[in-house]
Write a protein that holds these residues in place. Structure first.
Motif, PDB file in Angstrom:
ATOM      1  N   ALA A 212     -17.275  36.074  29.245  1.00 15.06           N
ATOM      2  CA  ALA A 212     -16.304  37.015  29.812  1.00 15.06           C
ATOM      3  C   ALA A 212     -16.783  38.457  29.663  1.00 15.06           C
ATOM      4  O   ALA A 212     -16.709  39.256  30.610  1.00 15.06           O
ATOM      5  N   ALA A 213     -17.295  38.799  28.474  1.00 16.13           N
ATOM      6  CA  ALA A 213     -17.808  40.162  28.266  1.00 16.13           C
ATOM      7  C   ALA A 213     -19.005  40.438  29.164  1.00 16.13           C
ATOM      8  O   ALA A 213     -19.134  41.522  29.738  1.00 16.13           O
ATOM      9  N   GLY A 214     -19.886  39.454  29.319  1.00 17.52           N
ATOM     10  CA  GLY A 214     -21.049  39.634  30.176  1.00 17.52           C
ATOM     11  C   GLY A 214     -20.674  39.827  31.636  1.00 17.52           C
ATOM     12  O   GLY A 214     -21.277  40.655  32.333  1.00 17.52           O
ATOM     13  N   LEU A 215     -19.680  39.090  32.119  1.00 15.41           N
ATOM     14  CA  LEU A 215     -19.237  39.245  33.504  1.00 15.41           C
ATOM     15  C   LEU A 215     -18.628  40.626  33.743  1.00 15.41           C
ATOM     16  O   LEU A 215     -18.876  41.250  34.786  1.00 15.41           O
ATOM     17  N   LEU A 216     -17.858  41.111  32.791  1.00 13.42           N
ATOM     18  CA  LEU A 216     -17.276  42.449  32.939  1.00 13.42           C
ATOM     19  C   LEU A 216     -18.362  43.517  32.973  1.00 13.42           C
ATOM     20  O   LEU A 216     -18.315  44.448  33.792  1.00 13.42           O
ATOM     21  N   LEU A 217     -19.352  43.395  32.092  1.00 12.70           N
ATOM     22  CA  LEU A 217     -20.457  44.359  32.097  1.00 12.70           C
ATOM     23  C   LEU A 217     -21.271  44.262  33.395  1.00 12.70           C
ATOM     24  O   LEU A 217     -21.725  45.278  33.929  1.00 12.70           O
ATOM     25  N   ALA A 218     -21.446  43.046  33.904  1.00 14.30           N
ATOM     26  CA  ALA A 218     -22.203  42.870  35.145  1.00 14.30           C
ATOM     27  C   ALA A 218     -21.506  43.563  36.308  1.00 14.30           C
ATOM     28  O   ALA A 218     -22.141  44.248  37.115  1.00 14.30           O
ATOM     29  N   LEU A 219     -20.187  43.394  36.403  1.00 16.23           N
ATOM     30  CA  LEU A 219     -19.438  44.041  37.483  1.00 16.23           C
ATOM     31  C   LEU A 219     -19.469  45.559  37.324  1.00 16.23           C
ATOM     32  O   LEU A 219     -19.572  46.300  38.315  1.00 16.23           O
ATOM     33  N   ALA A 220     -19.376  46.029  36.079  1.00 18.72           N
ATOM     34  CA  ALA A 220     -19.444  47.472  35.849  1.00 18.72           C
ATOM     35  C   ALA A 220     -20.820  48.032  36.170  1.00 18.72           C
ATOM     36  O   ALA A 220     -20.955  49.203  36.547  1.00 18.72           O
ATOM     37  N   ASN A 221     -21.852  47.211  36.046  1.00 23.50           N
ATOM     38  CA  ASN A 221     -23.228  47.643  36.285  1.00 23.50           C
ATOM     39  C   ASN A 221     -23.605  47.640  37.764  1.00 23.50           C
ATOM     40  O   ASN A 221     -24.634  48.197  38.143  1.00 23.50           O
ATOM     41  N   ALA A 222     -22.770  47.025  38.608  1.00 23.65           N
ATOM     42  CA  ALA A 222     -23.120  46.846  40.026  1.00 23.65           C
ATOM     43  C   ALA A 222     -23.346  48.154  40.774  1.00 23.65           C
ATOM     44  O   ALA A 222     -24.342  48.283  41.495  1.00 23.65           O
ATOM     45  N   PRO A 223     -22.472  49.184  40.666  1.00 28.23           N
ATOM     46  CA  PRO A 223     -22.738  50.429  41.407  1.00 28.23           C
ATOM     47  C   PRO A 223     -24.048  51.093  41.010  1.00 28.23           C
ATOM     48  O   PRO A 223     -24.795  51.578  41.875  1.00 28.23           O
ATOM     49  N   ALA A 224     -24.337  51.115  39.706  1.00 31.14           N
ATOM     50  CA  ALA A 224     -25.606  51.698  39.266  1.00 31.14           C
ATOM     51  C   ALA A 224     -26.793  50.898  39.783  1.00 31.14           C
ATOM     52  O   ALA A 224     -27.837  51.458  40.127  1.00 31.14           O
ATOM     53  N   LEU A 225     -26.632  49.592  39.877  1.00 28.85           N
ATOM     54  CA  LEU A 225     -27.716  48.749  40.362  1.00 28.85           C
ATOM     55  C   LEU A 225     -27.997  49.009  41.837  1.00 28.85           C
ATOM     56  O   LEU A 225     -29.153  48.949  42.281  1.00 28.85           O
ATOM     57  N   ASN A 226     -26.964  49.317  42.604  1.00 31.69           N
ATOM     58  CA  ASN A 226     -27.180  49.703  44.001  1.00 31.69           C
ATOM     59  C   ASN A 226     -28.023  50.973  44.094  1.00 31.69           C
ATOM     60  O   ASN A 226     -28.923  51.083  44.928  1.00 31.69           O
ATOM     61  N   ALA A 227     -27.723  51.926  43.229  1.00 30.29           N
ATOM     62  CA  ALA A 227     -28.505  53.167  43.229  1.00 30.29           C
ATOM     63  C   ALA A 227     -29.932  52.929  42.761  1.00 30.29           C
ATOM     64  O   ALA A 227     -30.890  53.481  43.325  1.00 30.29           O
ATOM     65  N   LEU A 228     -30.111  52.089  41.742  1.00 23.86           N
ATOM     66  CA  LEU A 228     -31.452  51.803  41.241  1.00 23.86           C
ATOM     67  C   LEU A 228     -32.306  51.095  42.289  1.00 23.86           C
ATOM     68  O   LEU A 228     -33.532  51.210  42.283  1.00 23.86           O
ATOM     69  N   GLY A 229     -31.662  50.370  43.194  1.00 27.07           N
ATOM     70  CA  GLY A 229     -32.390  49.697  44.253  1.00 27.07           C
ATOM     71  C   GLY A 229     -33.075  50.666  45.208  1.00 27.07           C
ATOM     72  O   GLY A 229     -34.015  50.295  45.915  1.00 27.07           O
ATOM     73  N   LEU A 230     -32.624  51.912  45.235  1.00 23.35           N
ATOM     74  CA  LEU A 230     -33.246  52.938  46.071  1.00 23.35           C
ATOM     75  C   LEU A 230     -34.426  53.603  45.378  1.00 23.35           C
ATOM     76  O   LEU A 230     -35.104  54.440  45.988  1.00 23.35           O
TER      77      LEU A 230
END
Length: 344
Positions: A212-230
């Motif tokens: 559960a903690a990992g899923l919450l962190l993963a969802l929170a990390n998604a916007p930053a991951l979109n930026a890192l993809g650039l």
């Protein structure tokens, strides 16, 4: 004119993503129903319903559903969610389409720790969980520490190289201990194959907080991951703190993949396959890709478990073997397709 055309362009994309989300939720529910219904003994819908809602202790269906199939189904959903989301995170952070959670040394670290636990006399599955989780955590910290030692912090390349090095080192230690101890090998081989069978509800309860903690962190990390993809330079220009984003991503991967590996043993290819399935449905936006990968992981893992029960019924084939048999051709096809477009 711009204000009127943008919603028109985004609406079909949003509708398709919502449709994909609904379809994957339905797939998970169908997989849950099949997991409860099919096995060495096929049960009717009425028997399953009464076993779940109004159990009769004297009915054989109650013992089959509540004691055997329901615990492994619950665990299968949790582990599938974890490995699916961890695979999407791993491929996003390394920008490597053939990366899976094991690239951080998680499987090798967990296996090494389980063998150490066996050496100390640990025989129960609940004991393996904590040794495996500790091993996955320490191996991942070592990988992240090595990758972060260079100038500029961890990068996709340094994470991959450090993960390969640590995995090879720990695997060699594990093999050397097993070769010299037949009793440890006999115990270890039942864990390392990767399976949902023989796990009670207590196993799911133990790993639930970490997943559960990992899923919450993963969802929170998604916007930053979109930026890192650039690219990291673009991400910094957009205001992203790259080191913090990488750290959160690695912690999420360790929690998700470490808990899943500890509970079921190493399950190969699931974290590799399902992000590509989800990406075909939703595109590269990690705000959608991560939850859809998690749902796809749960559905695929449960269906693989059901297939393993049926192919050699009344015996069963372990889930890790089924996924390896299905995942290997997918991996080969993916590499061949990528080889045609990669230019060195």
């Amino acid at each position: 004119m711009v204000a009127t055309t943008r919603p028109a362009r985004r609406a079909p994309v949003t509708r398709s993503r919502i449709g994909a989300l609904i379809a994957l939720v339905a797939a998970v529910l169908l997989a849950v129903a099949l997991s409860l219904a099919l096995g060495a003994q096929t049960l009717t819908v009425s028997e399953i319903w009464h076993a779940v809602v109004a159990p009769d202790p004297s009915a054989p269906a109650t013992a089959i559903v509540r004691d055997l199939r329901l615990p492994r189904t619950i665990l299968g959903v949790l582990v599938g969610l974890a490995l699916g989301a961890a695979g999407a995170l791993m491929q996003g952070h390394t920008r490597n389409p053939i990366a899976d959670p094991g690239l951080l040394g998680i499987s090798a670290g967990a296996s090494f720790a389980v063998v150490i636990g066996i050496q100390f006399g640990v025989t129960g599955l609940t004991g393996y969980i904590w040794f495996a989780f500790a091993g996955a955590l320490l191996a991942s910290l070592a990988v992240f520490g090595i990758a972060a030692g260079g100038r500029g912090g961890p990068t996709p390349v340094t994470l991959a190289l450090a993960g390969l090095a640590i995995s090879a080192l720990l695997s060699s230690f594990t093999q050397s201990m097993l070769i010299s101890d037949d009793s440890s090998l006999n115990v270890f081989r039942f864990w390392v194959v990767g399976s949902l069978s023989g796990r009670g509800t207590d196993v799911a309860v133990q790993v639930l907080p970490f997943i559960a903690a990992g899923l919450l962190l993963a969802l929170a990390n998604a916007p930053a991951l979109n930026a890192l993809g650039l690219g990291e330079d673009v991400a910094r220009a957009l205001g992203q703190r790259v080191l913090l984003a990488r750290t959160i991503g690695v912690i999420a991967i360790v929690l998700l993949a470490g808990a899943a590996t500890a509970a079921c043993g190493p399950i190969a290819f699931l974290g590799l396959i399902v992000p590509h399935m989800a990406r075909a449905l939703t595109g590269p936006d990690h705000r959608w890709l991560i939850p859809l990968s998690a749902l796809a992981g749960a559905a695929v893992l449960l269906l693989a478990d059901v297939l393993g029960r049926l192919v050699i019924r009344p015996a069963e084939l372990q889930t890790g073997i089924v996924l390896a048999a299905a995942g290997a051709p997918f991996f080969i096809a993916l590499v061949r397709r990528r080889a045609g477009v990669v230019k060195l």
